[in-house]
Design a protein around this motif. Sequence first.
Motif, PDB file in Angstrom:
ATOM      1  N   THR A   1     -16.378 -34.165 -54.126  1.00  0.00           N
ATOM      2  CA  THR A   1     -16.273 -33.062 -53.157  1.00  0.00           C
ATOM      3  C   THR A   1     -14.901 -32.400 -53.219  1.00  0.00           C
ATOM      4  N   SER A   2     -13.856 -33.182 -53.469  1.00  0.00           N
ATOM      5  CA  SER A   2     -12.517 -32.585 -53.582  1.00  0.00           C
ATOM      6  C   SER A   2     -12.421 -31.691 -54.818  1.00  0.00           C
TER       7      SER A   2
ATOM      8  N   SER B   1     -14.493 -28.560 -54.244  1.00  0.00           N
ATOM      9  CA  SER B   1     -13.838 -27.645 -53.307  1.00  0.00           C
ATOM     10  C   SER B   1     -12.711 -26.871 -53.985  1.00  0.00           C
ATOM     11  N   LEU B   2     -11.959 -27.536 -54.868  1.00  0.00           N
ATOM     12  CA  LEU B   2     -10.914 -26.813 -55.601  1.00  0.00           C
ATOM     13  C   LEU B   2     -11.521 -25.686 -56.430  1.00  0.00           C
TER      14      LEU B   2
ATOM     15  N   VAL C   1      -5.019 -32.075 -58.705  1.00  0.00           N
ATOM     16  CA  VAL C   1      -4.513 -31.221 -57.621  1.00  0.00           C
ATOM     17  C   VAL C   1      -3.169 -30.614 -58.022  1.00  0.00           C
TER      18      VAL C   1
ATOM     19  N   SER D   1      -3.929 -27.907 -60.577  1.00  0.00           N
ATOM     20  CA  SER D   1      -4.511 -26.687 -60.002  1.00  0.00           C
ATOM     21  C   SER D   1      -3.494 -25.888 -59.194  1.00  0.00           C
TER      22      SER D   1
ATOM     23  N   ALA E   1      -4.179 -26.612 -51.944  1.00  0.00           N
ATOM     24  CA  ALA E   1      -4.535 -27.782 -52.752  1.00  0.00           C
ATOM     25  C   ALA E   1      -4.350 -29.081 -51.975  1.00  0.00           C
TER      26      ALA E   1
ATOM     27  N   TRP F   1      -4.947 -29.740 -48.972  1.00  0.00           N
ATOM     28  CA  TRP F   1      -6.050 -30.010 -48.051  1.00  0.00           C
ATOM     29  C   TRP F   1      -7.206 -30.737 -48.731  1.00  0.00           C
ATOM     30  N   SER F   2      -7.308 -30.632 -50.054  1.00  0.00           N
ATOM     31  CA  SER F   2      -8.377 -31.368 -50.735  1.00  0.00           C
ATOM     32  C   SER F   2      -8.100 -32.873 -50.729  1.00  0.00           C
TER      33      SER F   2
ATOM     34  N   ASN G   1     -14.386 -34.980 -44.977  1.00  0.00           N
ATOM     35  CA  ASN G   1     -13.552 -34.455 -46.063  1.00  0.00           C
ATOM     36  C   ASN G   1     -13.726 -32.938 -46.188  1.00  0.00           C
ATOM     37  N   LEU G   2     -14.966 -32.477 -46.218  1.00  0.00           N
ATOM     38  CA  LEU G   2     -15.220 -31.037 -46.334  1.00  0.00           C
ATOM     39  C   LEU G   2     -14.729 -30.270 -45.111  1.00  0.00           C
TER      40      LEU G   2
ATOM     41  N   ILE H   1     -11.042 -29.726 -45.572  1.00  0.00           N
ATOM     42  CA  ILE H   1     -10.801 -28.744 -46.629  1.00  0.00           C
ATOM     43  C   ILE H   1     -11.081 -27.334 -46.116  1.00  0.00           C
TER      44      ILE H   1
END
Length: 191
Positions: free
Chosen positions: A22-23, A26-27, A83, A86, A99, A101-102, A154-155, A158
């Motif tokens: 999910t991280s 999300s990125l 992270v 990115s 980044a 927040w992921s 987690n989401l 983010i």
Amino acid sequence: LIIHSSNYSDGIDGLLSSIVITSLLSLCLIQYFLYGSFDLEIMVLAIPLVIFLFFNFSMRFFPKMFLGDGGSNLLGYYLACTVIYSAYFSTLNLDPLIAMWSLAYLVYEFLSTNLIRILDHKKVFQPGNDHIHYFFLKRLGNVFKVNLAIISINLFFIMIGFIFWIFSPILSAIMFPISFVCYFYFRRRLV
């Protein structure tokens, strides 16, 4: 910090893999939202992790497989490096304030667990069942439901971080520690 927090989150089947997936997604979604494209390099590990989940959950005819300490440390290292990549080295650079927040859930859970252990005069480096996923497992009784609950948390972090960043990057930076205090308070009350 991320390597150790990844090891903390590898307590039940599929949890760490789901958090990393999910991280990473999300990125990529944030990059796509901002630039209309995303780095495929970020997704290099997501597909093998999805396949690994079938083995980790022992679905159908797949044999049971675990990450172990080496696997959780490797995923933590990969996530931290991704992270950083990115935020600083990618052709589609993300603001480091987005980044970070992921990684919010992993950081918050690691710090909360250790802070609670210190406040309760417990040994910080001893293994324990005081992680939030064990609490959810007792309450929900199902590993899949726990994974969905943690993925949702987690989401949520983010999305909150990205929304605050859209309004103001400084507001996003201010909200990161404030969100931790809220997470810590509710986690302490919950557990």
